[in-house]
Enzyme design. Structure first.
Site, PDB file in Angstrom:
ATOM      1  N   ASP A  30       0.851  -1.193   0.000  1.00 19.72           N
ATOM      2  CA  ASP A  30       0.000   0.000   0.000  1.00 19.72           C
ATOM      3  C   ASP A  30       0.888   1.245   0.000  1.00 19.72           C
ATOM      4  O   ASP A  30       1.900   1.297   0.697  1.00 19.72           O
ATOM      5  CB  ASP A  30      -0.914  -0.011   1.233  1.00 19.72           C
ATOM      6  CG  ASP A  30      -2.071   0.953   1.105  1.00 19.72           C
ATOM      7  OD1 ASP A  30      -3.225   0.498   1.021  1.00 19.72           O
ATOM      8  OD2 ASP A  30      -1.814   2.179   1.085  1.00 19.72           O
ATOM      9  N   ILE A  31       0.492   2.239  -0.780  1.00 17.21           N
ATOM     10  CA  ILE A  31       1.287   3.472  -0.897  1.00 17.21           C
ATOM     11  C   ILE A  31       1.257   4.273   0.404  1.00 17.21           C
ATOM     12  O   ILE A  31       2.149   5.085   0.659  1.00 17.21           O
ATOM     13  CB  ILE A  31       0.766   4.310  -2.091  1.00 17.21           C
ATOM     14  CG1 ILE A  31       1.818   5.255  -2.603  1.00 17.21           C
ATOM     15  CG2 ILE A  31      -0.519   5.054  -1.744  1.00 17.21           C
ATOM     16  CD1 ILE A  31       1.470   5.896  -3.950  1.00 17.21           C
ATOM     17  N   ASN A  84     -12.999  -3.308   2.124  1.00 18.76           N
ATOM     18  CA  ASN A  84     -13.946  -2.212   2.318  1.00 18.76           C
ATOM     19  C   ASN A  84     -14.912  -2.178   1.136  1.00 18.76           C
ATOM     20  O   ASN A  84     -14.476  -2.225  -0.023  1.00 18.76           O
ATOM     21  CB  ASN A  84     -13.195  -0.876   2.417  1.00 18.76           C
ATOM     22  CG  ASN A  84     -12.322  -0.799   3.659  1.00 18.76           C
ATOM     23  OD1 ASN A  84     -12.719  -1.255   4.731  1.00 18.76           O
ATOM     24  ND2 ASN A  84     -11.132  -0.226   3.529  1.00 18.76           N
ATOM     25  N   GLY A  90     -15.193   3.032   3.897  1.00 19.28           N
ATOM     26  CA  GLY A  90     -13.768   3.293   3.721  1.00 19.28           C
ATOM     27  C   GLY A  90     -13.219   2.950   2.355  1.00 19.28           C
ATOM     28  O   GLY A  90     -12.011   3.084   2.126  1.00 19.28           O
ATOM     29  N   GLN A  91     -14.084   2.508   1.442  1.00 20.00           N
ATOM     30  CA  GLN A  91     -13.558   2.173   0.108  1.00 20.00           C
ATOM     31  C   GLN A  91     -13.276   3.453  -0.678  1.00 20.00           C
ATOM     32  O   GLN A  91     -14.154   4.295  -0.865  1.00 20.00           O
ATOM     33  CB  GLN A  91     -14.549   1.293  -0.674  1.00 20.00           C
ATOM     34  CG  GLN A  91     -13.944   0.794  -1.987  1.00 20.00           C
ATOM     35  CD  GLN A  91     -14.837  -0.202  -2.724  1.00 20.00           C
ATOM     36  OE1 GLN A  91     -15.983  -0.434  -2.350  1.00 20.00           O
ATOM     37  NE2 GLN A  91     -14.295  -0.783  -3.788  1.00 20.00           N
ATOM     38  N   HIS A  97     -10.307  -4.971  -3.765  1.00 19.55           N
ATOM     39  CA  HIS A  97      -8.972  -5.311  -3.272  1.00 19.55           C
ATOM     40  C   HIS A  97      -9.075  -5.812  -1.844  1.00 19.55           C
ATOM     41  O   HIS A  97      -9.977  -5.440  -1.100  1.00 19.55           O
ATOM     42  CB  HIS A  97      -8.023  -4.109  -3.349  1.00 19.55           C
ATOM     43  CG  HIS A  97      -8.590  -2.868  -2.731  1.00 19.55           C
ATOM     44  ND1 HIS A  97      -9.475  -2.052  -3.402  1.00 19.55           N
ATOM     45  CD2 HIS A  97      -8.407  -2.312  -1.508  1.00 19.55           C
ATOM     46  CE1 HIS A  97      -9.819  -1.038  -2.613  1.00 19.55           C
ATOM     47  NE2 HIS A  97      -9.187  -1.177  -1.452  1.00 19.55           N
ATOM     48  N   HIS A  99      -7.032  -5.918   1.671  1.00 19.98           N
ATOM     49  CA  HIS A  99      -5.902  -5.419   2.466  1.00 19.98           C
ATOM     50  C   HIS A  99      -5.348  -6.562   3.315  1.00 19.98           C
ATOM     51  O   HIS A  99      -6.113  -7.350   3.869  1.00 19.98           O
ATOM     52  CB  HIS A  99      -6.354  -4.330   3.443  1.00 19.98           C
ATOM     53  CG  HIS A  99      -6.882  -3.074   2.816  1.00 19.98           C
ATOM     54  ND1 HIS A  99      -6.144  -1.916   2.740  1.00 19.98           N
ATOM     55  CD2 HIS A  99      -8.074  -2.777   2.254  1.00 19.98           C
ATOM     56  CE1 HIS A  99      -6.870  -0.966   2.174  1.00 19.98           C
ATOM     57  NE2 HIS A  99      -8.050  -1.463   1.868  1.00 19.98           N
TER      58      HIS A  99
HETATM   59  P1  5GP Z   1      -9.642   1.381   0.200  1.00 19.50           P
HETATM   60  O1  5GP Z   1      -9.724   2.617   1.071  1.00 19.50           O
HETATM   61  O2  5GP Z   1     -10.316   1.611  -1.135  1.00 19.50           O
HETATM   62  O3  5GP Z   1     -10.103   0.131   0.886  1.00 19.50           O
HETATM   63  O4  5GP Z   1      -8.113   1.138  -0.053  1.00 19.50           O
HETATM   64  C1  5GP Z   1      -7.401   1.738  -1.072  1.00 19.50           C
HETATM   65  C2  5GP Z   1      -5.945   1.655  -0.690  1.00 19.50           C
HETATM   66  O5  5GP Z   1      -5.181   1.846  -1.863  1.00 19.50           O
HETATM   67  C3  5GP Z   1      -5.524   2.730   0.305  1.00 19.50           C
HETATM   68  O6  5GP Z   1      -5.004   2.109   1.469  1.00 19.50           O
HETATM   69  C4  5GP Z   1      -4.491   3.545  -0.461  1.00 19.50           C
HETATM   70  O7  5GP Z   1      -3.429   3.971   0.362  1.00 19.50           O
HETATM   71  C5  5GP Z   1      -4.038   2.588  -1.553  1.00 19.50           C
HETATM   72  N1  5GP Z   1      -3.622   3.210  -2.794  1.00 19.50           N
HETATM   73  C6  5GP Z   1      -4.300   4.173  -3.478  1.00 19.50           C
HETATM   74  N2  5GP Z   1      -3.634   4.500  -4.606  1.00 19.50           N
HETATM   75  C7  5GP Z   1      -2.526   3.718  -4.629  1.00 19.50           C
HETATM   76  C8  5GP Z   1      -1.441   3.606  -5.553  1.00 19.50           C
HETATM   77  O8  5GP Z   1      -1.364   4.280  -6.571  1.00 19.50           O
HETATM   78  N3  5GP Z   1      -0.470   2.710  -5.254  1.00 19.50           N
HETATM   79  C9  5GP Z   1      -0.522   1.928  -4.133  1.00 19.50           C
HETATM   80  N4  5GP Z   1       0.485   1.075  -3.943  1.00 19.50           N
HETATM   81  N5  5GP Z   1      -1.530   2.010  -3.244  1.00 19.50           N
HETATM   82  C10 5GP Z   1      -2.526   2.892  -3.493  1.00 19.50           C
END
Ligand code: 5GP
Ligand code: ZN
Length: 111
Positions: A30-31, A84, A90-91, A97, A99
């Site tokens: 994760d970034i 999420n 939180g999505q 995806h 986590h």
């Molecule tokens: P969500 O909040 O949708 O469940 O999770 C999305 C996740 O993707 C977040 O934890 C966010 O930090 C990560 N993320 C978003 N854009 C990028 C990216 O360009 N590269 C990587 N490695 N992670 C990303």
């Protein structure tokens, strides 16, 4: 989907170091990690959320992948998986995806 950041990662249109790749999924860090270990597992095929899963067999492969990735990352005995679904849950990225978080005590229930 052409404007989907995770499709770009899966299609190698973005330079992201992969932890694992199979025909079905990729995993990468994760970034913005929320734990010392914070990886994401994504199907190569785009679907927006858990609610849009059509291929149960693919989902089984992703779950098996989670286990193998946790092992590869050295955290197989203690890790959290999160999916999420929906913005209020939180999505932020609408390409389904999973986590994988580990490496610190994780509170339950999460906020
Ligand atoms: P969500 O909040 O949708 O469940 O999770 C999305 C996740 O993707 C977040 O934890 C966010 O930090 C990560 N993320 C978003 N854009 C990028 C990216 O360009 N590269 C990587 N490695 N992670 C990303
Ligand atoms: Zn996508």
């Amino acid at each position: 989907m052409s404007d989907c950041i995770f499709c770009k990662i899966a299609n190698k249109q973005m330079d992201t170091k992969l932890i694992t790749e199979t025909d079905d999924y990729v995993a990468f860090n994760d970034i913005s990690p929320q734990a010392p270990i914070h990886a994401l597992v994504i199907p190569k095929k785009h679907f927006s959320s858990l609610n849009d899963i059509e291929d149960i067999e693919l989902m089984g492969k992703l779950v098996q992948g989670v286990k193998e990735i946790a092992e590869k990352l050295g955290v197989k005995d203690n890790y959290r998986t999160i999916i999420n679904t929906g913005a209020e849950a939180g999505q932020a990225v609408f390409h389904m995806h999973i986590h994988i978080m580990a490496g610190r005590p994780l509170l339950w229930p999460p906020g």
